[in-house]
Every structure is written in structure tokens, then in C-alpha cells.
Scaffold this active site. Structure first.
Site, mmCIF file in Angstrom:
data_model
loop_
_atom_site.group_PDB
_atom_site.id
_atom_site.type_symbol
_atom_site.label_atom_id
_atom_site.label_comp_id
_atom_site.label_asym_id
_atom_site.label_seq_id
_atom_site.Cartn_x
_atom_site.Cartn_y
_atom_site.Cartn_z
ATOM 1 N N TYR A 89 4.308 6.218 -0.547
ATOM 2 C CA TYR A 89 3.211 5.361 -1.031
ATOM 3 C C TYR A 89 3.335 4.964 -2.505
ATOM 4 O O TYR A 89 4.177 5.477 -3.223
ATOM 5 C CB TYR A 89 1.829 5.877 -0.658
ATOM 6 C CG TYR A 89 1.353 7.236 -1.165
ATOM 7 C CD1 TYR A 89 1.973 7.932 -2.188
ATOM 8 C CD2 TYR A 89 0.205 7.793 -0.592
ATOM 9 C CE1 TYR A 89 1.483 9.147 -2.615
ATOM 10 C CE2 TYR A 89 -0.299 9.011 -1.017
ATOM 11 C CZ TYR A 89 0.345 9.680 -2.017
ATOM 12 O OH TYR A 89 -0.145 10.863 -2.430
ATOM 13 N N GLU A 90 2.489 4.000 -2.866
ATOM 14 C CA GLU A 90 2.534 3.327 -4.166
ATOM 15 C C GLU A 90 3.943 2.789 -4.450
ATOM 16 O O GLU A 90 4.488 2.936 -5.542
ATOM 17 C CB GLU A 90 2.015 4.224 -5.287
ATOM 18 C CG GLU A 90 0.496 4.352 -5.188
ATOM 19 C CD GLU A 90 -0.152 4.979 -6.390
ATOM 20 O OE1 GLU A 90 0.206 4.611 -7.516
ATOM 21 O OE2 GLU A 90 -1.034 5.821 -6.186
ATOM 22 N N GLY A 91 4.481 2.155 -3.436
ATOM 23 C CA GLY A 91 5.841 1.619 -3.533
ATOM 24 C C GLY A 91 6.820 2.633 -2.989
ATOM 25 O O GLY A 91 6.948 3.719 -3.566
#
Lengths: 386, 260, 398
Positions: A362-364
Site C-alpha cells: 500500500y501507499e504505492g
């Protein structure tokens, strides 16, 4: 290793360690099983002023920075990556307001977040828009004094539990990425509902839900920055929050390492504690070295952001990439050291491993992080040529 | 409401060793903490303040390092800390300690309720709390597990007994000692910790509290420790580690011979 | 050193006359006068005087007339008119101490309709029983009990006073010791007489039982100790023993209490009187969940014992607090203590290590519980315990 933390930062670390030992670790396994949202822990964190760490003092916060937030997240994550993400995701939802909010918007939302009265969440991802954020379908149409939101966000951490959401929606689909805008949406707004809670592999104490907007009318004052700034808001927010994910990964890795060392000293095979075998010793040594290297990178990045460097995208991507890869490796090795017991839910090792996996996603995803890093390298190289 | 909480700094662990040469306790390397039972006293004091307003003053007697125990209490929400520290206090037994704390409380003058933990984890005597109230000649209630109400200058409390509990009513000022059932101590806040760091801690010496020389420290202590020693270990027992059936059979065999 | 009336301050209220245990104060021309031949400098009048009209300089470093203190006393704690078992244990030890000192053993009981209990105390070893029988004394209250006990000790001057280290005993005796300026040692597990100086050697655990300390009170009398329940041996009842029963009466002022009892609540769960059980089967973290305690209950039932728990089990909510054994729970001393799935943290050990026989069942051969166990079984308690229950039932049937 001495990271030359300030007195205040040492205090934050001590306080968070106490909360982790007394309030998080004892409930971690149970909440992992029941998937119950950790409201009790959130209340303790709120009362300890920790939700306000990175918020300006004039909005009721403690006036600290990203490093303070990272220290707290790291400590909490040693106890439970699921609980720590509830805390960190609130910061993720808050950063757009801190970075792009007007004084009125800040006055309205930040004090309650700083006191921990309300949690925040960030809504970007959609079923068809994961790594490719420009593919988002949710729209925001301006109608007089209002914007009308339609569409569905999914995999939203703190979804359903948070009161304040910063949501990215297209105000002008024809402009592609430049047609996206950021909005503040409050829970309870008519037309704003939640979908099912996801059943996850790890970080199971946290809540992950869909946000569903059906002709959801929000006042035009809830626009953050200007129309079309949505992706800039997102990128800048991630620049601030990625060290937080890195700190979460770091905490999970440290927690798993600590558990592995303790177990290796206690577990006896062939008449000796397994910590006396070089095979185990080498594993532990590598784990510890990697964790420490990750810490150095995370803290350095956080410090760089706090010192005012606006162009920290590459470094925060590196911190997130490295720390989460370390977390995955270290937690996998911890399971190995625990042997058969490591595979059993009765022992803490496998949970660290399950919790660690999400930090690579997550978050990229870590592939996107590599893109960011590579692009920055190439950009820099061509700049130098001129 | 003026609340006074008396606390003690104790070694973090009860796993202390005796130096075989000097026959004294080895205290080096052992962290000091607030006596765990006193944490409940601090919490109850703060809760009373939050409900009725007023001030919580926390007192401890000890070496200069005991100051950090007072700071920790302030970080939790206590308002003031007073350290009773003087070479003349050294060697105090429970009688002298009770007297010294009582003299300090007399100097503070204004108080409605004094709260102590039920006992300290190092000495386990449970004598100092009642001692203070006896010196001050105020009512005492030990082993309090709940404060039901404080109203019209009286406190109604539940006192834990071996069989259950008693509900007692007493006029203020009074002294209570509290048990762990009374509350769940809070975790400090960051603002509290910052306040505690800056707080000015008053240090009072024997002269400041007008303590009589013959009633403090070694001179004021009727009891005297003449010997400390490590309890003899129990003789090594018999351990069975065969199959459950074998082990149980062996155990039953032994027990029936000389017990049942 | 000395005591005198400050005539300018004395208003002639006669309170001091009432409180003096020795009838040493009389009123002359509406002013109090102390007969120094009768006065023992006990200072009861000094505390009672509301006008600070009695000047008294006490020598705090030594009790006055220390050689006049004689005899061993036991405080006869009662609840609901029943003498508590610890009293019989103290009489057992007290007898031994009195014998070594060539003196008498006395017991003092405070209560309502309590006089009938005096004879049994004599059968149990007391030479004298002091009885204060009054309706106001039916339940323990700190103030009247303190005032009366202080007065009696000042009057009779015992050299040793023993009391149970119970919730009542610890509260009462601490207050009494301050009023008498006496030395007090809490929670003794060993008492003896030093043969040369004839002083009391008081041995007690500290630091949760990791250290033992021997404590003396050289220059102050009485030498006071509280003693743990189930540590000393009680005497056999001897109905041929003779002794004196002395009734004491007190002025109403002695019975007043600022603290009032509104209610006494007995909790049902506390009826499992762990401290009295001869056999205790205890469970710890290794029990894994509350349902598993059923197998311990079955074993306890087969042995007519009670079920205990470690702090870990109680904190996990598997068993109520009233079952907790250890530093923050109950101290027990059964004939047999069976520890199941208890690792044996020191906090637990201090609560049960004086049990006569300790049996430990644990999967971990290195668990510290095996260091104190007389017998240990390394194995899965879920197999071992039911098997034990079965075998015990078979043996008992035979």
C-alpha cells in the site's frame, strides 16, 4: 545506535513504548482474530496527546514533524501492525488538510483530529485504479454552492471508523490526471455510505472498507486547494506519509526480531538453546543489521522532510521500499527461527509476517516506488548533463 | 479538594541479591520505579481532582533521585511534588517514616484526603499509611477498593476484607490506603510529561518540617535489622518426564505412601 | 523527662482523669493533679487533653521503665464473634516464647458477647484472657479498637504483642504502635527469643520473599509483630488448662468512632476459602481458556480441595480475583498444592511456597515452578490432570 533524538522525541518514544507494552501487545493476537477495531487503544493514544504530534500547536497539536510521527508509528508497530495503521492512516487522511487546507478548513478539522476525537482517512484507490491513480472514475460535479460526488473508493483504511475523509475525485475527466481534485467529506453526509469490511490477510485489527458516493452533496468550501490539484495533493501527501509506512514496516520488523531473539534464547534443542547455533546466530545478525539500516534510512528521510526539503519524493520512496522489503524478509526469517511454532497462530511470529506483507503493497507498491526512484535518478542525470 | 498522595520509590524487580561480603543488598543496576500500589493511589487522587476540582500534591521521602518518581506522578496529572530528603532521614523504619511524612503533611496544612498504596513492593509492611494517620490523629480506612462518594465533608468508601467488603463512612480529612481493584492507572500524556520535566520540585529537610531529631532516621526507629539473608532453597524435588501414564503412576505411588 | 499540668491552661474538664489507666490523676480545686508515684508516663492524658494543658517530654530513644514490661500478648482477632484461626496459631507460638522468657501468655479479645470465647483461648494456651465486651465492639473499627488496645497495653505493659497479619491486624497494630511509640515488624514468618538479652528475634520476608530479614526492637516496649496466617503451629486443645479471665470496662469516650460502618457485604465467590483449604489445585496461563478450568475443578472435587489461579489466569479473566494465589492475591499453605500450567513467577511462588507438598505439572521442563516443587511432571497437563483425577478416584475408592 544513537540517532541524536531530541529530549521530546525520546519522551515520545518512551511514552509510545509504554502504550505498546501495556495496551497494544496484550490485545494484538485477540484483535487479529476478531478483526475488532481497536477503539480502546485509540482512546489511550488520544488521551496521551499523540494524535496531535504532527499538527501545529495553534490547531491543538504538539507542533512536531514527520520524525515524531514515525517514532510513534514504529513503537506501536512493534506491538501490532494492524493497530498502528489505524493511527498512521489518520495522519494520511490529515496531511492533505495540513498541506493544502485554508485556515478556516484547518480551524474546523484539525483540533478534533489532534485531540483524537475524530479519526481521518484518505480515499484515493478504486477498483480499477490502484497503481494507476489517474484511472479513477469517481466524479465531483460542481452545482452552485456544492459539489456532487458519485463513485466508489475501495480498500480505504479507517473506512467506516473515521469521521473525516479526504477524497480524490475527477472534476474534469477530459483533463486526465490534471482534472482531479481533493475534497473533505464528513461521515454522515447524505449520499455517503460504506461498503463491506474487507477480510484481510494481515493488519486485521484495522478496518478496510469501500466508500460509496451516490449523489453526495458537499459544500464547495470542502474543496482542498484548487480544482485540478488532486494529484499534486496526493503526491505531496504520499511524500509526507511514506516514511510513516516505512516506520510501520520498521516496527513490525523490530518486533519480529525481538521475538525471535527471545525465543532463540529459550528454545532448547540438542541440549542447548538454539541461539548457541551459528546457523541461528547468522540469521539474527543479518536481521538486526537490516533493521538498523532501515531505521537509519527512515529517520534520515523523516528529518529531511522536517527540515523543509520539499523535494523528498525519491528519498521517501527509498525509505518505504527498503523498510518494507526488510520487514518482509525479517518477519519470514523470524517464522523460520520459531520453526513449527512459528507457523502456529499461538505464537506471534506468523502475524508479524502477515502484517509485514501489506507494507510492500500500500501507499504505492514497491514496484511504483522503484519507478519513482528510477525516474528521479534519470531526471537528475539529465539535469547534470546540461 | 486538597488531595495528598504519598508514594515510595522502589526497585523495579523483587529479584534482589545480597552481597555475601558486606551482607547488604546489591542495588546497582536495578532500575527504580514508583511502588506499583502507589500508582493506584496517584490515579485515584487525580480522579478525585477531576471530579471535584482542587489540587493533588504528591510527597515522597527518599534520596535525591526519588525526585523522578515525583516527576512521573506529575506527568500523570498531579500538580505539585514535594521531596523529603535529608541525611537525617536515613535508616528510618516505618514508625519514623510515618512521623516524617505526617510532619510534612502538617506543614502543607490544608488537606482533605490523604491517599497511600496499600503497601510497598519492597518492604510489604502496609504500616506507613496507618502510621501517618495515627500521627495526624485522623480517621483511616485501609484496603479501599472503591470511593462511592465524597459529599458534605464525608467520604463513603468500600473497604476490602477477606470475605468481601464493608461500606464505611468517615468525615474528612481522612487517610485511605487503596488496593489495585480501585482503578486502572492511566498512561501519561505527552503534555503531562513536558510539564513534569519543567516542574519545580520542592525539597524539604528535617528542619523545614520541624521534625524532632530523636524521632527521625535511625534514632527515631525502634526496630533494627540485625541480619539479612537469602532464604534457603527448597531441596530439589523429584521430576518425572516419562509418558503421562508413567509419571502419574509414579506420583500416585509416592503420594499414597506418605500422604493419603 | 517529666510530666506536669500547666495550671493556666487546665479548665478542669476531667477528661484526663477518665483516660488515665492508673488512676493517677485527681482533681484538686478544679485543676488536675498528677500523682507521680502512680503515673507511669504512659502519656494517655497528654493525647486526651484538648487544651494542651499537660506538658510531657518523652524520651523517644528508649521506653521508660523498660524492665517493668513483662509477658507475651496475643491480639484475639474475631469476626462475627468467631475467633480467627490465626489467633490459635499465635497462641501456639506465644506459648513457646513465654516459656523461653519464663513469663505468662495472655490473649486480649474485643467484641460483643465475646466473653464465652475466653475459655477456649485458655485451653489453647493462654494463661490470662483480657476481655472487653461491649456492643460497640461487635465489628472492627480502627479508632475504638486502637484506643482500647493502647490503653490496655499501657496498663499491663506486655513485653511482646503479637497479632495476625490480616487486613484488620495490619491496620490496627500499625496505629497502635504509633500511639505507643513502639517498634513493629510486619508479616513475620519466624519468631524466637535471643537467649542472652531476652529480646524477640523477628524474621520476615522482604522483596516478595527473595530476601529474609531478622529484626529486633532493643530499646522500646512492647516489641510488636504481625504474623502471617498458616505459618505458626497451633496448640492442641487442652481442656485441663487453667487460666484467668479478666474483664475490662471502659468509659464511653473509648467507643466513639469517627468512621461508621454502613454495610458489610460478603461476596459469594469469596466463599471458596482458599486460605483454609488443605488441598489446592491451581491453574495458570497454560490452561489456555476458562473452560479448561473444569478439569482442575474435577481434580479438586476428587480430592475435596479448592481451585486456585495464578495472576496470569485471573488477569486473562479466566478465574475471579478471589481465586488468585500470589503476591497480589492470597497466601496459601495447604498440605498439597498442585500447580498446573503455572510457570512459577516469583510473585506466584511467594503466595504458595510454604505449602507442605508442591506438585507441578508443566510442559516446560525449565519452568521455575519445578525449582520449588517436591514432585514435578513434565508433560501436557490436559493429559496428565484427567489421568490424575481418574487414579485418585480409584485409590480413594479403595
Amino acid at each position: 545506535m544513537d540517532y541524536l533524538l531530541t529530549e521530546n522525541q525520546k519522551m515520545i518514544k518512551d511514552l509510545c513504548r509504554q502504550i505498546t507494552e501495556e495496551k497494544i501487545t496484550p490485545v494484538a493476537a485477540e484483535l487479529d482474530k476478531s478483526e475488532e477495531f481497536p477503539w480502546e487503544v485509540m482512546k489511550v493514544i488520544a488521551k496521551s496527546d499523540l494524535f496531535g504530534l504532527y499538527i501545529e500547536e495553534k490547531y491543538g497539536g504538539m507542533g512536531g514533524g514527520v520524525l515524531d510521527l514515525c517514532l510513534a508509528t514504529e513503537e506501536f508497530s512493534k506491538g501490532c501492525g494492524g493497530i498502528s495503521v489505524c493511527y498512521a492512516a489518520s495522519a494520511l487522511g490529515t496531511y492533505p488538510i495540513i498541506l493544502y487546507g485554508t485556515d478556516e478548513q484547518k480551524q474546523k478539522y484539525l483540533p478534533d483530529i489532534a485531540k483524537g476525537k475524530k479519526l481521518a482517512a484518505f480515499g484515493l484507490t478504486e477498483p480499477a485504479a490502484g497503481s494507476d491513480a489517474s484511472a479513477i472514475q469517481t466524479t465531483a460535479k460542481k452545482e452552485g454552492d456544492h459539489y456532487v460526488l458519485n463513485g466508489t473508493k475501495h480498500f480505504i483504511t479507517n473506512g467506516g471508523e473515521a469521521e473525516i475523509y479526504t477524497v480524490i475525485a475527477m472534476t474534469d475527466k477530459t483533463k486526465g490526471a490534471r482534472g482531479a481534485s481533493a475534497f473533505i467529506v464528513e461521515k454522515g453526509t447524505p449520499g455517503f455510505t460504506f461498503g463491506k469490511k474487507e477480510d484481510k490477510m494481515g493488519i486485521r485489527a484495522s478496518a478496510t472498507r469501500e466508500l460509496i458516493f451516490t449523489d453526495c452533496k458537499i459544500p464547495k468550501e470542502n474543496l482542498l486547494g484548487k480544482e485540478g490539484l488532486g494529484f499534486i495533493v496526493t503526491m505531496k501527501t504520499f511524500d509526507m506519509s511514506r516514511p510513516g509506512v516505512a516506520a510501520q514496516a520498521l516496527g513490525i520488523a523490530q518486533g519480529a526480531l525481538d521475538a525471535a531473539v527471545k525465543y532463540a534464547k529459550e528454545r532448547v534443542q540438542f541440549g542447548k538453546p538454539i541461539s548457541s547455533f551459528q546457523g541461528i546466530q547468522f540469521m539474527l545478525a543479518d536481521m538486526a543489521t537490516e533493521v538498523e539500516a532501515a531505521r537509519a534510512l527512515v529517520y534520515a528521510t523523516a528529518r529531511e522532510i522536517d527540515s523543509g526539503n520539499k523535494d523528498s519524493g525519491r528519498d521517501s520512496a527509498m525509505a518505504k521500499l527498503f523498510a518494507s522489503d526488510v520487514a518482509m524478509k525479517v518477519t519470514t526469517d523470524a517464522v523460520q527461527i520459531f520453526g513449527g511454532y512459528g507457523y502456529m497462530k499461538e505464537y506471534p511470529a506468523e502475524k508479524y509476517m502477515r502484517d509485514a506483507k501489506i507494507t510492500q503493497i500500500y501507499e504505492g507498491t514497491n514496484q511504483i516506488q522503484r519507478n519513482i526512484i528510477a525516474l528521479a535518478l534519470i531526471k537528475e542525470a539529465s539535469k547534470n548533463k546540461k | 479538594m486538597n488531595i495528598i498522595v504519598c508514594i515510595k520509590q522502589v526497585p523495579e524487580t523483587t529479584q534482589v541479591q545480597i552481597d555475601p561480603k558486606t551482607n547488604t543488598l546489591i542495588r546497582e543496576g536495578v532500575q527504580s520505579i514508583i511502588n506499583p500500589f502507589d500508582m493506584y493511589a496517584i490515579e485515584e487522587g487525580i480522579r478525585i481532582k477531576e471530579k471535584f476540582g482542587g489540587k493533588v500534591t504528591v510527597i515522597t521521602m527518599g534520596p535525591p533521585q526519588a525526585e523522578c518518581a515525583l516527576r512521573e506522578a506529575i506527568s500523570l496529572g498531579c500538580d505539585e511534588g514535594i521531596l523529603l530528603s535529608d541525611r537525617a532521614f536515613a535508616g528510618s523504619d516505618t514508625l519514623a517514616t510515618g512521623y516524617t511524612l505526617a510532619m510534612a503533611i502538617k506543614k502543607i496544612k490544608e488537606f482533605d484526603i490523604i491517599i497511600c498504596g496499600k503497601q510497598a513492593s519492597d518492604g510489604d509492611t502496609a504500616q506507613v499509611g496507618p502510621g501517618i494517620s495515627a500521627h495526624l490523629d485522623i480517621p483511616q480506612i485501609t484496603y479501599v477498593k472503591k470511593i462511592e462518594e465524597i459529599q458534605d465533608g464525608h467520604a463513603t468508601v468500600e473497604r476490602m476484607t477477606e470475605e468481601g467488603f464493608e461500606i464505611l463512612k468517615t468525615p474528612l480529612p481522612c487517610l485511605i490506603t487503596v488496593v489495585k481493584e480501585i482503578n486502572e492507572p492511566r498512561i501519561p500524556s505527552l503534555k503531562g510529561m513536558m510539564k513534569a520535566k519543567k516542574a519545580v520540585i520542592a525539597t524539604w529537610k528535617a528542619l523545614d518540617i520541624e521534625a524532632e531529631e530523636y524521632r527521625i532516621g535511625l534514632k527515631g526507629s525502634p526496630t533494627q535489622v540485625v541480619k539479612i539473608f537469602t532464604p534457603p532453597p527448597r531441596p530439589k524435588g523429584q521430576i518425572f518426564d516419562g509418558t503421562p501414564e508413567e509419571s502419574v503412576e509414579k506420583l500416585i505411588g509416592i503420594l499414597k505412601n506418605h500422604l493419603i | 523527662m517529666g510530666i506536669k499540668i500547666i495550671n493556666e491552661k487546665c479548665v478542669g474538664c476531667k477528661i484526663c482523669v477518665a483516660v488515665c489507666p492508673f488512676q493517677a490523676i485527681t482533681m484538686v480545686d478544679k485543676k488536675a493533679v498528677i500523682d507521680l508515684d502512680k503515673c507511669t508516663l504512659c502519656s494517655a492524658c497528654v493525647e486526651a487533653c484538648k487544651f494542651n494543658a499537660i506538658e510531657f517530654k518523652r524520651e523517644f530513644t528508649k521506653t521508660e521503665n523498660i524492665e517493668q514490661y513483662d509477658g507475651v500478648w496475643v491480639f484475639g482477632e474475631q469476626k462475627k464473634g468467631i475467633i480467627q484461626p490465626v489467633v490459635y496459631e499465635l497462641l501456639g507460638k506465644g506459648k513457646e516464647l513465654a516459656h523461653k522468657l519464663h513469663t505468662q501468655l495472655s490473649c486480649v479479645i474485643l467484641g460483643s458477647n465475646i466473653k464465652t470465647k475466653a475459655q477456649e483461648l485458655i485451653y489453647r494456651g493462654a494463661d490470662n484472657v483480657y476481655v472487653v465486651d461491649a456492643p460497640d465492639l461487635s465489628n472492627f473499627l480502627d479508632e475504638p479498637y486502637t484506643k482500647i488496645l493502647v490503653n490496655l497495653i499501657r496498663k499491663y505493659r506486655p513485653e511482646i504483642v503479637l497479632c495476625g497479619a490480616t487486613s484488620i491486624g495490619r491496620a490496627l497494630i500499625s496505629r497502635v504502635a504509633v500511639k505507643l511509640h513502639a517498634g513493629l515488624t510486619a508479616d513475620c514468618t519466624g519468631l524466637d527469643i535471643e537467649p542472652q538479652e531476652k529480646i524477640l528475634l523477628q524474621t520476615r520476608p522482604a522483596f516478595g520473599g527473595n530476601i529474609m530479614a531478622t529484626i529486633i526492637t532493643k530499646n522500646h516496649r512492647p516489641q510488636m509483630s504481625t504474623v502471617r496466617h498458616k505459618v505458626m503451629k497451633e496448640n492442641e486443645i487442652d481442656t485441663t488448662r487453667q487460666g484467668k479471665i479478666i474483664e475490662e470496662s471502659f468509659a464511653p469516650a473509648f467507643f466513639t468512632s469517627r468512621t461508621k460502618i454502613l454495610d458489610i457485604v460478603e461476596e459469594v465467590s469469596s466463599t471458596v476459602n482458599l486460605t483454609e483449604a488443605d488441598i489446592i489445585v491451581s491453574g495458570g496461563r497454560g490452561m489456555k481458556n476458562p473452560e479448561n478450568f473444569a478439569i482442575l475443578e474435577e481434580l479438586a472435587k476428587a480430592l475435596d480441595g479448592a481451585v486456585g489461579a495464578s495472576r496470569a489466569a485471573v488477569d486473562s479473566g479466566w478465574m475471579p480475583y478471589s481465586h488468585q494465589v500470589g503476591q497480589t492475591g492470597k497466601t496459601v499453605c495447604p498440605k498439597i498444592y498442585i500447580a498446573c500450567g503455572i510457570s512459577g513467577q516469583i510473585q506466584h511462588l511467594v503466595g504458595m511456597q510454604s505449602s507442605k507438598t508442591i506438585i507441578a505439572i508443566n510442559q516446560d521442563a525449565h519452568a521455575p515452578i519445578f525449582n520449588v516443587a517436591n514432585y514435578g511432571i513434565v508433560g501436557d497437563l490436559f493429559q496428565v490432570v484427567p489421568l490424575l483425577t481418574k487414579k485418585f478416584k480409584e485409590k480413594i475408592r479403595k
